[in-house]
Scaffold this motif. Structure first.
Motif, PDB file in Angstrom:
ATOM      1  N   VAL A 190       0.966  -1.394   0.162  1.00 21.74           N
ATOM      2  CA  VAL A 190       0.051  -0.036   0.065  1.00 21.74           C
ATOM      3  C   VAL A 190       1.140   1.132  -0.037  1.00 21.74           C
ATOM      4  CG1 VAL A 190      -1.573   1.213   1.241  1.00 21.74           C
ATOM      5  CG2 VAL A 190      -1.854  -1.096   1.316  1.00 21.74           C
ATOM      6  N   PRO A 191       0.638   2.218  -0.839  1.00 25.26           N
ATOM      7  CA  PRO A 191       1.492   3.388  -0.805  1.00 25.26           C
ATOM      8  C   PRO A 191       1.401   4.099   0.392  1.00 25.26           C
ATOM      9  CG  PRO A 191       0.239   3.352  -3.046  1.00 25.26           C
ATOM     10  CD  PRO A 191      -0.394   2.168  -2.005  1.00 25.26           C
ATOM     11  N   GLU A 192       2.278   5.139   0.619  1.00 23.09           N
ATOM     12  CA  GLU A 192       2.393   5.629   1.942  1.00 23.09           C
ATOM     13  C   GLU A 192       1.776   7.181   1.660  1.00 23.09           C
ATOM     14  OE1 GLU A 192       6.346   6.953   3.125  1.00 23.09           O
ATOM     15  OE2 GLU A 192       6.984   6.643   1.346  1.00 23.09           O
ATOM     16  N   GLY A 193       1.072   7.798   2.600  1.00 24.17           N
ATOM     17  CA  GLY A 193       0.550   8.888   2.373  1.00 24.17           C
ATOM     18  C   GLY A 193      -0.908   9.061   1.914  1.00 24.17           C
ATOM     19  N   LYS A 213      -0.785  10.815  -6.633  1.00 29.22           N
ATOM     20  CA  LYS A 213       0.499  11.007  -6.628  1.00 29.22           C
ATOM     21  C   LYS A 213       1.031   9.742  -5.860  1.00 29.22           C
ATOM     22  CE  LYS A 213       0.845  15.862  -7.200  1.00 29.22           C
ATOM     23  NZ  LYS A 213       1.351  17.193  -6.646  1.00 29.22           N
ATOM     24  N   ALA A 214       0.583   9.383  -4.790  1.00 28.65           N
ATOM     25  CA  ALA A 214       0.984   8.253  -4.003  1.00 28.65           C
ATOM     26  C   ALA A 214       0.930   6.930  -4.574  1.00 28.65           C
ATOM     27  CB  ALA A 214       0.273   8.058  -2.849  1.00 28.65           C
ATOM     28  N   TYR A 215      -0.276   6.546  -5.443  1.00 29.50           N
ATOM     29  CA  TYR A 215      -0.518   5.551  -6.037  1.00 29.50           C
ATOM     30  C   TYR A 215       0.647   5.369  -7.347  1.00 29.50           C
ATOM     31  CZ  TYR A 215      -4.302   3.256  -3.458  1.00 29.50           C
ATOM     32  OH  TYR A 215      -4.924   2.351  -2.754  1.00 29.50           O
ATOM     33  N   LEU A 216       0.696   6.503  -8.035  1.00 31.84           N
ATOM     34  CA  LEU A 216       1.503   6.350  -9.216  1.00 31.84           C
ATOM     35  C   LEU A 216       2.921   6.225  -8.668  1.00 31.84           C
ATOM     36  CD1 LEU A 216       2.192   6.902 -11.998  1.00 31.84           C
ATOM     37  CD2 LEU A 216       2.190   9.374 -11.618  1.00 31.84           C
ATOM     38  N   PRO A 253      -6.730  12.868 -13.454  1.00 32.89           N
ATOM     39  CA  PRO A 253      -5.971  11.864 -13.141  1.00 32.89           C
ATOM     40  C   PRO A 253      -6.868  11.008 -11.843  1.00 32.89           C
ATOM     41  CG  PRO A 253      -4.789  13.536 -12.254  1.00 32.89           C
ATOM     42  CD  PRO A 253      -5.671  14.329 -13.116  1.00 32.89           C
ATOM     43  N   LEU A 254      -7.819  11.888 -11.126  1.00 36.93           N
ATOM     44  CA  LEU A 254      -8.326  11.244 -10.191  1.00 36.93           C
ATOM     45  C   LEU A 254      -9.812  10.784 -10.467  1.00 36.93           C
ATOM     46  CD1 LEU A 254      -8.325  14.334  -7.609  1.00 36.93           C
ATOM     47  CD2 LEU A 254      -7.154  11.752  -7.547  1.00 36.93           C
ATOM     48  N   HIS A 255     -10.112  10.996 -11.853  1.00 42.01           N
ATOM     49  CA  HIS A 255     -11.507  10.510 -12.325  1.00 42.01           C
ATOM     50  C   HIS A 255     -11.577   9.035 -12.686  1.00 42.01           C
ATOM     51  CE1 HIS A 255     -15.268  10.634 -14.150  1.00 42.01           C
ATOM     52  NE2 HIS A 255     -14.966  10.031 -15.305  1.00 42.01           N
ATOM     53  N   ARG A 256     -12.465   8.257 -11.882  1.00 39.63           N
ATOM     54  CA  ARG A 256     -12.952   6.973 -12.161  1.00 39.63           C
ATOM     55  C   ARG A 256     -14.366   7.095 -12.309  1.00 39.63           C
ATOM     56  NH1 ARG A 256      -8.143   7.588 -11.704  1.00 39.63           N
ATOM     57  NH2 ARG A 256      -6.469   6.140 -11.212  1.00 39.63           N
ATOM     58  N   TYR A 287      -6.860   0.178   2.284  1.00 43.01           N
ATOM     59  CA  TYR A 287      -6.658   0.518   0.983  1.00 43.01           C
ATOM     60  C   TYR A 287      -6.037  -0.786   0.042  1.00 43.01           C
ATOM     61  CZ  TYR A 287      -6.537   5.022   3.262  1.00 43.01           C
ATOM     62  OH  TYR A 287      -6.818   6.328   4.057  1.00 43.01           O
ATOM     63  N   MET A 288      -6.534  -0.720  -1.388  1.00 40.91           N
ATOM     64  CA  MET A 288      -6.018  -1.669  -2.129  1.00 40.91           C
ATOM     65  C   MET A 288      -4.864  -1.264  -2.599  1.00 40.91           C
ATOM     66  SD  MET A 288      -7.963  -4.091  -2.662  1.00 40.91           S
ATOM     67  CE  MET A 288      -9.683  -4.568  -2.158  1.00 40.91           C
ATOM     68  N   PRO A 289      -4.019  -2.423  -2.708  1.00 38.91           N
ATOM     69  CA  PRO A 289      -2.645  -2.301  -3.349  1.00 38.91           C
ATOM     70  C   PRO A 289      -2.523  -2.626  -4.733  1.00 38.91           C
ATOM     71  CG  PRO A 289      -2.946  -4.415  -2.238  1.00 38.91           C
ATOM     72  CD  PRO A 289      -4.063  -3.918  -2.144  1.00 38.91           C
ATOM     73  N   PHE A 290      -3.363  -1.437  -5.448  1.00 36.02           N
ATOM     74  CA  PHE A 290      -3.487  -1.770  -6.774  1.00 36.02           C
ATOM     75  C   PHE A 290      -3.289  -0.222  -7.408  1.00 36.02           C
ATOM     76  CE2 PHE A 290      -7.066  -0.837 -10.041  1.00 36.02           C
ATOM     77  CZ  PHE A 290      -7.163  -2.095 -10.733  1.00 36.02           C
ATOM     78  N   TYR A 291      -2.954  -0.366  -8.984  1.00 36.07           N
ATOM     79  CA  TYR A 291      -2.964   0.776  -9.674  1.00 36.07           C
ATOM     80  C   TYR A 291      -3.298   0.458 -11.100  1.00 36.07           C
ATOM     81  CZ  TYR A 291      -1.542   5.300 -11.484  1.00 36.07           C
ATOM     82  OH  TYR A 291      -1.756   6.556 -12.133  1.00 36.07           O
TER      83      TYR A 291
END
Length: 390
Positions: A190-193, A213-216, A253-256, A287-291
């Motif tokens: 899982v990303p930090e932040g 930004k954290a996930y990317l 980039p936030l849009h889903r 949080y999902m460890p996913f991107y």
């Protein structure tokens, strides 16, 4: 579908941190998000198993087939019809889908060698996934796999290679062909932040930009690590064909889309909070460890890492098979998607929330899917990329 995890790789340290500080931060994060170590597809062959609920992944394999076949043929020519080929399927998961790609590889090589009047090579077929993967179910299917390929003149040998594909798995310069389907969207951790991304298991339109930004950043680290390690293991001119979940290029980039599976899972968890079955703090710590990268992000990472050249990069519809259905069929569509998403996420969810809420959670999920079955503006896609080792 998923080979990668917390114990297997450390994130790159920032320049302003000491190595000890960076490692300490990683260890704290791993402890905080310990559920990530449970990541695997649901095992067995029951109603909720991945083996039973992997039609989506089968469709993805079918759409990637033309690129896979083309790269196999080019590889055979580039290597001048070698006597031996080592193939790895990374994130193989369990069930019938595990052997679809290997069957296609064997069949393509067999037909291509016959066409050119060449002796087929011996093929070393390596099936890789995390140690938690249900390899028992997978290897029970080896005999049926051999029965389906009994006419093939290609001698092949099947073996299992447990371990994260964010770590070294094979000797240097030993692999000729790598295949991976629906694995690389899973992150090593899982990303930090993400603490400000409340009541959402992933990125949504209401998430702070820092979440994207954290996930990317985590995906950049993980995919770069993956490419670097595979470059060490592959021969020159070796090929990789990778399929993973991505997103259409969007200005935001936030849009889903409103029917994104993790958005609907977040809504379902919120429902359970309202019902008093789960605490808000418990949801806020999951949080999902996913991107889901864009084409542009994939190209930039491959170019910056520098070991591979992109030969093909295609986007396909993320097909759950219930687009444009009328109201009478939407309830069934919701149930089907709930089975699909449960099969890939249940081990993570159980590790964090426990088993008691799972049936109720996916009943809620099925309802939310049925309410969005007519969604047209989908941002989710399947990316298929083929790469050649320089």
């Amino acid at each position: 579908m998923d080979s990668r995890f917390t114990h297997s790789t450390r994130s790159s340290r920032c320049d302003y941190k000491t190595k000890n500080e960076s490692n300490s931060g990683d260890e704290d994060r791993i402890s905080k998000y310990s559920f990530v170590s449970a990541l695997c597809m649901s095992g067995g062959e029951g109603d909720n198993s991945y083996s039973t609920n992997s039609l989506l992944q089968r469709r993805a394999l079918s759409k990637a087939k033309p690129i896979l076949v083309k790269n196999i043929k080019e590889l055979m020519m580039d290597l001048n019809f070698p006597k031996y080929i080592k193939v790895a399927d990374l994130g193989c998961s369990s069930g019938q889908n595990t052997f679809l790609a290997m069957s296609e590889i064997i069949n393509t090589i067999n037909v291509f060698c016959q066409k050119w009047n060449q002796n087929p090579p011996e093929i070393d077929c390596c099936l890789n996934d995390l140690p938690n993967n249900d390899f028992n179910t997978t290897f029970k299917l080896v005999s049926s796999f051999k029965e389906k390929n009994f006419k093939s003149k290609v001698p092949y040998f099947v073996s299992g290679v447990p371990g994260s594909f964010y770590s070294r798995l094979f000797p240097r310069e030993s692999l000729h062909l790598i295949h991976s389907s629906y694995g690389l969207h899973w992150l090593s951790k899982v990303p930090e932040g993400l603490e400000k991304n409340k009541m959402s298991v992933y990125i949504t339109a209401s998430s702070p930009l820092s979440a994207y930004k954290a996930y990317l950043k985590q995906f950049q680290r993980d995919f770069t690590t993956f490419l670097k390690l595979r470059s060490e293991e592959m021969v020159s001119n070796g090929r990789m064909v990778l399929t993973f979940i991505g997103r259409n290029n969007m200005d935001n980039p936030l849009h889903r889309d409103c029917c994104h599976f993790w958005t609907l899972l977040s809504k379902s968890l919120h429902d359970l909070v309202i019902e008093g079955l789960v605490s808000a703090s418990k949801v806020d710590s999951f949080y999902m460890p996913f991107y889901d990268p864009s084409k542009k992000e994939v190209k930039e990472i491959v170019g910056k890492e520098g070991s591979f050249e992109i030969k093909d990069l295609e986007a396909h519809e993320y097909d759950l098979g219930h687009c444009n259905q009328d109201g009478s069929k939407r309830s069934k569509s919701g149930e089907n998607e709930a089975y699909y998403i449960r099969a890939v996420s249940e081990p993570l969810l159980v590790a964090h929330f426990g088993n008691a809420i799972i049936n109720r959670l996916f009943s809620k999920f099925a309802y939310h899917v049925s309410q969005h079955a007519g969604c047209r503006n989908k941002t989710t896609i399947s990316l298929v990329v083929s790469l050649t080792r320089k």
